[in-house]
Motif scaffolding. Structure first.
Motif, PDB file in Angstrom:
ATOM      1  N   ASP A 161       0.936  -1.273  -0.159  1.00 41.16           N
ATOM      2  CA  ASP A 161      -0.066   0.098   0.063  1.00 41.16           C
ATOM      3  C   ASP A 161       0.925   1.426   0.017  1.00 41.16           C
ATOM      4  O   ASP A 161       0.572   2.221  -0.861  1.00 41.16           O
ATOM      5  CB  ASP A 161      -1.045   0.005   1.348  1.00 41.16           C
ATOM      6  N   ILE A 162       1.959   1.370   0.882  1.00 45.20           N
ATOM      7  CA  ILE A 162       2.676   2.620   0.927  1.00 45.20           C
ATOM      8  C   ILE A 162       3.595   2.713  -0.407  1.00 45.20           C
ATOM      9  O   ILE A 162       3.681   3.670  -0.963  1.00 45.20           O
ATOM     10  CB  ILE A 162       3.738   2.331   2.243  1.00 45.20           C
ATOM     11  N   SER A 201       2.769   1.649  -3.503  1.00 45.55           N
ATOM     12  CA  SER A 201       1.835   2.278  -4.511  1.00 45.55           C
ATOM     13  C   SER A 201       1.454   3.718  -4.163  1.00 45.55           C
ATOM     14  O   SER A 201       0.761   4.160  -5.435  1.00 45.55           O
ATOM     15  CB  SER A 201       0.686   1.317  -4.363  1.00 45.55           C
ATOM     16  N   MET A 202       1.939   4.342  -3.202  1.00 46.68           N
ATOM     17  CA  MET A 202       1.892   5.762  -2.929  1.00 46.68           C
ATOM     18  C   MET A 202       3.084   6.344  -3.509  1.00 46.68           C
ATOM     19  O   MET A 202       3.072   7.749  -3.475  1.00 46.68           O
ATOM     20  CB  MET A 202       1.500   6.328  -1.632  1.00 46.68           C
ATOM     21  N   ARG A 259      -4.836   7.896  -6.992  1.00 43.62           N
ATOM     22  CA  ARG A 259      -5.667   7.079  -7.880  1.00 43.62           C
ATOM     23  C   ARG A 259      -6.159   8.163  -8.657  1.00 43.62           C
ATOM     24  O   ARG A 259      -7.015   7.923  -9.771  1.00 43.62           O
ATOM     25  CB  ARG A 259      -6.622   6.330  -7.182  1.00 43.62           C
ATOM     26  N   MET A 300      -1.428   5.367  -9.607  1.00 38.65           N
ATOM     27  CA  MET A 300      -1.023   4.088  -9.170  1.00 38.65           C
ATOM     28  C   MET A 300      -2.040   3.654  -8.182  1.00 38.65           C
ATOM     29  O   MET A 300      -2.386   4.409  -7.099  1.00 38.65           O
ATOM     30  CB  MET A 300       0.442   4.264  -8.636  1.00 38.65           C
ATOM     31  N   ILE A 301      -2.126   2.186  -8.102  1.00 31.81           N
ATOM     32  CA  ILE A 301      -2.604   1.685  -7.133  1.00 31.81           C
ATOM     33  C   ILE A 301      -2.164   0.049  -7.071  1.00 31.81           C
ATOM     34  O   ILE A 301      -1.650  -0.287  -7.728  1.00 31.81           O
ATOM     35  CB  ILE A 301      -4.252   1.381  -7.463  1.00 31.81           C
ATOM     36  N   ASP A 302      -2.095  -0.468  -5.928  1.00 31.11           N
ATOM     37  CA  ASP A 302      -1.997  -1.882  -5.812  1.00 31.11           C
ATOM     38  C   ASP A 302      -2.887  -2.815  -5.869  1.00 31.11           C
ATOM     39  O   ASP A 302      -4.304  -2.400  -5.717  1.00 31.11           O
ATOM     40  CB  ASP A 302      -0.938  -2.252  -4.639  1.00 31.11           C
TER      41      ASP A 302
END
Lengths: 300, 300
Positions: A74-75, A77-78, A150, A195-197
């Motif tokens: 999650d981190i 993907s930021m 996002r 971006m997103i996971d």
């Protein structure tokens, strides 16, 4: 089997954790004190026995690694580097010391791989199921940039995924490698527009990006990288959860750089293009329109 | 009773949370992004049904408030202002929407009282017991100072407690007010040399301060403020857990300022003095030595 009640887990755990110069005051006081910069990512994710894993049949160290890595993903993907985490264990009385230690050692291994530290936690009893919660902070990988969200995808952007998708339930969901290295490499080439996971399935995550960016998308289904084609179908690649690959969008300049300068072993595959919102989210095969792509990914 | 499975808790919860200018990016992305300063406190604490509370008999909003306030108390005792938190709910299938909403509303109330924000979380199933985890960050109340730790007590310092102690199990442990306001007021007068919150009993916390400060202490038992003297004894005041009052040490200058300038309703009571380590931790009555004070506080 040594019962957990006779074991001072916190004291043991503190000894397993190495020094970190960004920890100004480690656990042992009421809170840890961290050296931080002006933008901090903050997230949390819990894993529960019989819901997210099976302590009877799965390797404890894999469970520990996953508890850390879902947050790392999650981190990352930021566009951020995980820095510190606090861990909560709610432990049933019949859990063995050995399994608990193995879970924690899996966590430490995952933390080392992504260069972050455990700085504190809570350890308490659970009436039945083992519950592991991780809360994690992160800092920007590139100073003075914005986090990757996002909501920045623009019409004409290319849509990429890392690695290959589908069938994670057969094991990858526990032993996946979060794509932190790939994010760092990508940021050297330029800034993805969004971006997103992929934790809930490609189709769901694509809907998140399109909704928050107020755009539509064309997905070329023959381009989608399917993991283990012998066992998985396009449907698995589109909708299975827990792939923990990255879905991102890139403008023409970054797309060209990826084509020419991407050197990591992990593949980046262009699977589609961002278009006007009015076009919706549609699946194409060899440029022939097939149908709309519903968000039917994994539901926790 | 409306079953929880039919309820989109996350979407409901997001609507309950107000804006906060220090949240650069709220939940709705993979992580929240926070505006932070150079020193950040980071802590976590979990509450589990049948271990820390009883969902059948206790008010859900009290449980929610406590889940936040145990963390606020930890951060306040570092001389810091709580700033942001992430919340994890692991929820059994038979929990009602009403109870879950009441718990969350209790959390929001506690957050407002201490001026912090909920910025994200996780919501998942639990096979049996409700589990609530809160991870919280904080920032220094006074810029360019050091956090208040357990390790700064010096020989000759006075030992103080806030409020009164003992018998928290009868209700105070759920509805306690964390001593954030008191810490802020105290920091206006000067800097305590050490501080800790009393979660495991006065005797235990005193041992922590003495051990980490490498000092001893004389406690004057007739000075200890006992809550509800009709039902509680000195033993309750010394050893009961979950008082969530503050124990701190002050040099002569700060002690004088407290004597002359303390205006808050919450009492500050001098209960003893720091002495050389070789003297140990001892209990006195009207200056007569009674016995050593063992750390026999509450054990989670």
């Amino acid at each position: 089997m040594n019962p957990i009640s006779e074991f001072n887990f916190i004291s043991w755990a503190q000894k397993q954790i190495g020094d970190d110069p960004s920890v100004l005051l480690p656990s042992g006081d009421d809170t840890a004190i961290l050296k931080t910069t002006n933008k901090t990512a903050f997230t949390t994710d819990a894993l529960v026995d019989q819901v997210h894993f099976d302590l009877q049949t799965q390797r404890p160290s894999d469970i520990g690694q996953k508890a850390i890595n879902v947050n790392v993903s999650d981190i990352a993907s930021m566009g951020m580097q995980p820095s510190h985490c606090v861990i909560t264990f709610c432990v049933p009385h019949n859990l063995s010391q050995q399994k608990l230690k193995a879970i924690f050692n899996g966590m430490i291994k995952a933390c080392r791989q992504s260069q972050l530290s455990i700085v504190g936690g809570d350890f308490t009893r659970s009436p039945k199921a083992l519950m592991i919660n991780v809360a994690m902070t992160g800092r920007l990988i590139k100073k003075n940039t914005q986090p990757l969200t996002r909501s920045g995808a623009k019409i004409g952007d290319s849509i990429f995924v890392t690695g290959s998708l589908g069938g994670s339930i057969t094991g990858k969901h526990l032993r996946f490698k979060p794509r932190l290295l790939e994010v760092k490499e990508l940021l050297k080439l330029g800034n993805p527009t969004s971006m997103i996971d992929i934790s809930d399935g490609l189709s769901s995550e694509l809907h998140h990006i399109c909704k928050q960016s107020k755009v539509g998308s064309k997905i070329f289904c023959e381009q989608i990288p399917i993991a283990n084609k012998n066992t998985n179908t396009l449907d698995n690649a589109l909708n299975d959860g827990e792939d923990f690959e990255l879905l991102f969008t890139a403008d023409a300049k970054l797309t060209k750089k990826i084509d020419n300068n991407w050197t990591l072993k992990t593949k980046l595959t262009k699977i589609g293009e961002i278009c006007h919102k009015s076009n919706g989210i549609k699946l194409f095969k060899h440029n022939q329109y097939l149908h709309k792509l519903p968000a039917k990914g994994w539901c926790h």
